[in-house]
Write a protein that holds these residues in place. Structure first.
Motif, PDB file in Angstrom:
ATOM      1  N   LYS A 124      15.503   0.011 -46.079  1.00 50.38           N
ATOM      2  CA  LYS A 124      15.110  -0.909 -44.724  1.00 50.38           C
ATOM      3  C   LYS A 124      15.771  -0.340 -43.582  1.00 50.38           C
ATOM      4  CE  LYS A 124      14.306  -4.956 -47.236  1.00 50.38           C
ATOM      5  NZ  LYS A 124      14.669  -6.617 -47.260  1.00 50.38           N
ATOM      6  N   THR A 125      15.056  -0.182 -42.318  1.00 48.34           N
ATOM      7  CA  THR A 125      15.710   0.316 -41.343  1.00 48.34           C
ATOM      8  C   THR A 125      17.117  -0.367 -41.071  1.00 48.34           C
ATOM      9  OG1 THR A 125      13.336   0.700 -40.404  1.00 48.34           O
ATOM     10  CG2 THR A 125      15.381   0.820 -38.982  1.00 48.34           C
ATOM     11  N   ILE A 126      17.157  -1.665 -40.988  1.00 39.22           N
ATOM     12  CA  ILE A 126      18.460  -2.135 -40.733  1.00 39.22           C
ATOM     13  C   ILE A 126      19.592  -1.678 -41.488  1.00 39.22           C
ATOM     14  CG2 ILE A 126      18.291  -4.174 -42.240  1.00 39.22           C
ATOM     15  CD1 ILE A 126      19.056  -5.828 -39.978  1.00 39.22           C
ATOM     16  N   THR A 127      19.524  -1.450 -42.607  1.00 42.84           N
ATOM     17  CA  THR A 127      20.791  -1.058 -43.459  1.00 42.84           C
ATOM     18  C   THR A 127      21.140   0.465 -43.292  1.00 42.84           C
ATOM     19  OG1 THR A 127      19.265  -0.232 -45.111  1.00 42.84           O
ATOM     20  CG2 THR A 127      20.221  -2.470 -45.444  1.00 42.84           C
ATOM     21  N   ARG A 128      20.441   1.502 -42.478  1.00 43.36           N
ATOM     22  CA  ARG A 128      20.846   2.658 -41.896  1.00 43.36           C
ATOM     23  C   ARG A 128      21.759   2.671 -40.989  1.00 43.36           C
ATOM     24  NH1 ARG A 128      14.499   4.719 -41.358  1.00 43.36           N
ATOM     25  NH2 ARG A 128      13.934   3.860 -43.249  1.00 43.36           N
ATOM     26  N   THR A 129      21.741   1.529 -40.267  1.00 49.56           N
ATOM     27  CA  THR A 129      22.837   1.427 -39.156  1.00 49.56           C
ATOM     28  C   THR A 129      24.240   1.207 -39.921  1.00 49.56           C
ATOM     29  OG1 THR A 129      22.557  -0.942 -39.114  1.00 49.56           O
ATOM     30  CG2 THR A 129      21.312   0.247 -37.570  1.00 49.56           C
ATOM     31  N   ALA A 130      24.568   0.779 -41.014  1.00 47.76           N
ATOM     32  CA  ALA A 130      25.694   0.624 -41.579  1.00 47.76           C
ATOM     33  C   ALA A 130      26.307   2.085 -41.709  1.00 47.76           C
ATOM     34  CB  ALA A 130      25.692  -0.012 -42.859  1.00 47.76           C
ATOM     35  N   ALA A 131      25.585   2.936 -42.096  1.00 47.10           N
ATOM     36  CA  ALA A 131      25.921   4.379 -42.478  1.00 47.10           C
ATOM     37  C   ALA A 131      26.363   5.049 -41.114  1.00 47.10           C
ATOM     38  CB  ALA A 131      24.672   5.130 -43.186  1.00 47.10           C
ATOM     39  N   GLU A 132      25.449   4.844 -40.218  1.00 45.98           N
ATOM     40  CA  GLU A 132      25.782   5.465 -38.810  1.00 45.98           C
ATOM     41  C   GLU A 132      26.990   4.808 -38.278  1.00 45.98           C
ATOM     42  OE1 GLU A 132      21.198   6.389 -37.175  1.00 45.98           O
ATOM     43  OE2 GLU A 132      22.148   4.404 -36.769  1.00 45.98           O
ATOM     44  N   LYS A 133      27.195   3.660 -38.473  1.00 48.38           N
ATOM     45  CA  LYS A 133      28.611   2.913 -37.962  1.00 48.38           C
ATOM     46  C   LYS A 133      29.654   3.375 -38.730  1.00 48.38           C
ATOM     47  CE  LYS A 133      30.527  -1.672 -36.934  1.00 48.38           C
ATOM     48  NZ  LYS A 133      30.228  -3.219 -37.389  1.00 48.38           N
ATOM     49  N   THR A 134      29.534   3.640 -40.035  1.00 48.92           N
ATOM     50  CA  THR A 134      30.579   4.176 -40.779  1.00 48.92           C
ATOM     51  C   THR A 134      30.973   5.584 -40.229  1.00 48.92           C
ATOM     52  OG1 THR A 134      29.963   2.883 -42.641  1.00 48.92           O
ATOM     53  CG2 THR A 134      31.517   4.547 -43.108  1.00 48.92           C
ATOM     54  N   LEU A 135      30.267   6.258 -39.964  1.00 46.14           N
ATOM     55  CA  LEU A 135      30.337   7.910 -39.896  1.00 46.14           C
ATOM     56  C   LEU A 135      30.831   7.703 -38.333  1.00 46.14           C
ATOM     57  CD1 LEU A 135      26.959   9.541 -40.970  1.00 46.14           C
ATOM     58  CD2 LEU A 135      29.256   9.919 -41.956  1.00 46.14           C
ATOM     59  N   LYS A 136      30.588   6.825 -37.343  1.00 47.52           N
ATOM     60  CA  LYS A 136      31.368   6.731 -36.050  1.00 47.52           C
ATOM     61  C   LYS A 136      32.986   6.530 -36.395  1.00 47.52           C
ATOM     62  CE  LYS A 136      27.114   5.458 -33.073  1.00 47.52           C
ATOM     63  NZ  LYS A 136      26.537   4.539 -32.441  1.00 47.52           N
TER      64      LYS A 136
END
Length: 786
Positions: free
Chosen positions: A250-262
């Motif tokens: 799901k699109t919403i779970t991709r933000t978790a990966a982006e946030k962690t990399l940030k």
């Protein structure tokens, strides 16, 4: 001595990167064109004189400023006569030969000139001929162009192309060096590891190092995303992997990966990640066709793409917003831009499809099943049903009949082929009518395959012949053509894990090649990566997921306990209510009463989860009628992104009134969302989440009953309880969170369901009556009152 960085590239890849220009072309080529092109090459090569040497491997190295560029490829042909040498480059085309001019395509000449230079310098030849041989796919005609070049002009050309690529390679090399240095110094992005987090990180690194698979059940709060990304990045520095694929449902779970990399960048990490968004969501021009005539972002795309890549590389990440920003700036297609960036990014965040689906997986990375990539499969419990659909295919009678009528006047031959498919579907309908509107067969429908293959052939022929013409049924024809193609491709992998079923519904008939057990195909798909990390908060029972998701006895398994204080969760079960399908109409008011008691005991935000929209809507209306003073929201079918965001936005920490959201289990609000703190202080879960009884679920049940005597569990119980646990997991997201969860259904006290409870659910409160609910909640919140 200073280390020399070696970069390998094909002749074709070199010239296509440096010299590409023109429009982005989305042209129908047909499924057999690549095979036909290979046959055309072979035909020309075999019919050539004895002096003609075919498929000659040539390679050459260029070393400048610490970078060694190894360029190699295979020349289609080299003609070695006594008086001259000719390099032959064969190209297939659908363009009429009379329209082809000598300067038709600069890249064709460039590729041949590179081969000519390499051959000339290695064989000390001053003058050499370059020949372009064009083979017309439809007429079988051949047209040739020949030019003579001397070594000096070939050297100038080759050095210019190589230097332009080296300029890009140097930039990449510097970026990769900075990345590796930053990874070496990188510390874990948080001040300390949470309970279980370090154990998971170590297990992930070991799995990558040993090129294996691991199934990790990691409850909410452990920090799964950081625990899998951090060791994967460290493994990249050590050369164990070259790319990280972070795969989501799901699109919403991709933000978790982006946030962690940030967060890791704040610790000094220099790593490029790209998020691939579906074409229909990111397209700037969705109302028009994907061609240069209708889309300014396709026109001149290749004239601007290299400059756009260099420009965007100033950024630390290539998220959807950043890709859209630079795509607008350089007037290029954002979707194709994201795919181009994936070639150079270290971490690719995308949907499961791009790694597993045989129709759309990224062949540029996975073509040879020999990549040095790690596959990080987030929320892996979702992969079960997604995989079944990826590996299944179907056709419907109504679309066949409609297309048959549409093509009757303009494409009579095509219409006749569709009529044959329709006739078969009529026979299938009759079989369904005999068997309660259903028909099952363990064998594939062999009779229809030749008919569909015939349609595919004529559809390709017609579309290629009419690609420059407008016709009203174009989109409809293309859609069914790809469905037919998918049907045949799926049939080629049909085995004992499949079943054929037909179902008559109202005025339609569906014929489906249904993948019951996706384990084998997933196992094969995972070979596209070096290692696979499958993780979720709800991989329970573990044996089920290992079995169904392509694991084996060599796969690692890890189960981690929740890091949260059990005292922060008040978990209750009301087993006095049965939510079985036949009993639901008698339970509406009882469920309303339970909801009222829970939400009125403490002001705050709550979500009630239901097994279906129908059940949810009935309870929602009754609750609103009885409690008009309470703020409520209700999930709707197919909500748009903006509507979802508005729904979640209302769960504010500042709420001074009661807010109750009504949603369905397994839907967009039951997993992948983080309503931390007071944004959500309770959930009520109505039912054990069993999927709706239907033909497909019953087929799955019968298959696994025969295979391992766990039919009902595999088809209904396990998927249902995963939905329950995901829904319950919305409440406690951080160490500070506190909240209540009420499970409503008599089956929650059955042993077959209780044994699936996670460890932290062992002290569940069994409710005696409604007064007991109120008392239990009051006692719970009293502990935290100051």
């Amino acid at each position: 001595m200073k280390d020399i960085e070696t970069i390998k590239i094909s002749v074709r890849g070199l010239v296509e990167f440096v010299l590409r220009s023109g429009d982005l072309v989305s042209e129908f080529m047909g499924s057999t064109r690549n095979v036909d092109a290979i046959k055309a090459h072979q035909k020309i090569q075999k019919s050539s004189p004895k002096e003609y040497k075919s498929e000659v491997t040539l390679s050459h190295s260029v070393e400048k400023k610490g970078i060694k560029l190894e360029i190699s490829g295979r020349a289609d042909g080299i003609i070695e006569n006594e008086d001259k040498i000719t390099i032959d480059e064969i190209k297939t085309t659908t363009i009429p030969l009379e329209l082809l001019e000598e300067d038709y395509n600069e890249l064709h000449w460039a590729q041949a000139k590179c081969y000519a230079y390499i051959y000339s310098i290695q064989n000390k030849i001053e003058n050499i001929d370059v020949q372009l041989t064009y083979y017309q796919m439809d007429t079988k005609g051949i047209k040739r162009f020949v030019k003579t070049f001397n070594l000096n002009e070939l050297e100038i050309f080759f050095d210019n192309v190589a230097e332009k690529y080296l300029e890009w390679a140097r930039m990449l090399n510097n970026i990769y060096k900075l990345r590796d240095e930053s990874i070496k110094e990188l510390s874990f992005p948080f001040s300390s590891y949470r309970e279980g987090q370090r154990k998971l990180a170590v297990a992930v690194y070991k799995t990558i190092e040993e090129s294996k698979k691991i199934f990790a059940q990691a409850p909410t709060g452990i920090g799964k995303t950081a625990a899998v990304l951090f060791p994967s990045i460290k493994a990249m520095r050590e050369g164990h992997v070259s790319k990280i694929f972070y795969l989501t449902a799901k699109t919403i779970t991709r933000t978790a990966a982006e946030k962690t990399l940030k967060n890791m960048r704040l610790k000094g990490l220099k790593l490029k990640n790209v998020t691939i968004t579906a074409k229909d969501k990111i397209c700037f021009n969705s109302e028009k066709g994907c061609n240069a005539e209708e889309c300014k972002f396709a026109k001149g795309y290749f004239d601007r793409i290299n400059e756009a890549i260099k420009d965007i590389f100033k950024e630390e990440e290539f998220s959807r917003g950043i890709i859209e920003k630079y795509a607008q700036k350089h007037k290029i297609c954002p979707f194709e831009f994201s795919l181009e960036l994936a070639n150079y990014a270290d971490c690719i965040i995308c949907d499961y499809n791009y790694a597993f689906d045989p129709r759309v997986h990224l062949k540029r990375f996975f073509a040879e099943n020999n990549t040095n990539s790690v596959l990080l499969v987030d929320e892996a419990h979702n992969l079960v049903d997604r995989a079944r659909e990826m590996f299944s295919a179907e056709i419907n009678k109504t679309e066949v009949l409609k297309l048959k009528k549409e093509t009757k006047n303009q494409a009579k031959e095509l219409s006749s082929k569709l009529n044959k498919i329709n006739s078969y579907m009529i026979k299938t309908r009759k079989k369904c009518e005999i068997g309660n509107n259903q028909y099952l067969d363990k064998e594939p429908p062999h009779e229809i395959f030749p008919v569909i293959i015939e349609f595919i052939y004529y559809a390709e022929k017609w579309m290629l012949e009419n690609k420059n013409n407008e016709f009203s049924f174009k989109d409809q024809l293309m859609e069914f053509y790809f469905k037919a193609l998918d049907f045949i491709r799926t049939s080629e992998g049909y085995d004992e894990r499949y079943i054929t079923y037909a179902e008559k519904t109202y005025d339609d008939v569906r014929l489906k090649l249904f993948c019951l057990d996706p384990s084998y195909l997933l196992k094969e798909a995972m070979k596209r990566g070096k290692a696979a990390i499958l993780f979720s908060a709800t991989l329970m029972p573990m044996n089920y997921f290992v079995d169904i998701l392509g694991g084996d006895e060599n796969s690692y398994r890890v189960r981690l306990n929740s890091p949260f204080d059990r005292k922060n969760l008040c978990l209750m079960v009301d087993d006095k209510i049965s939510t079985k399908y036949k009993m639901r109409e008698f339970t509406y008011d009882k469920v309303v009463e339970d909801i009222e008691i829970v939400v009125k005991e403490k002001t705050g935000n709550y979500i009630v989860f239901f097994p279906s929209y129908k059940y949810m809507n009935e309870v929602y209306m009754r609750f609103c009628d009885k409690n008009p003073e309470i703020n409520t929201m209700c999930q709707e079918v197919a909500m748009k992104e903006e509507e979802r965001e508005n729904f979640l936005h209302k769960f504010s920490e500042c709420n001074t009134e009661i807010l109750v959201g009504f949603a369905v289990m397994g839907g967009i609000f039951s997993e992948g969302i983080d309503l931390t703190g007071d944004r959500l202080i309770g959930t009520i879960i109505v039912g054990v989440g069993l999927p709706q009884i239907c033909l497909e679920r019953n087929i799955i049940m019968n298959y696994f009953k025969e295979k391992n005597n766990k039919g009902f569990e595999y088809a209904y119980t396990y998927p249902g309880m995963n939905k329950v646990m995901q829904s319950a997991g919305r409440v406690i997201r951080t160490e500070e969170d506190k909240g209540v969860v009420l499970l409503i259904d008599e089956r929650f006290t059955y042993f077959s369901y209780k044994k699936l409870f996670p460890k932290e659910w062992n002290s569940v409160i069994k409710i005696i009556n409604t007064k007991h609910i109120r008392q239990s909640i009051n006692n719970f919140w009293e502990k935290f009152r100051v």
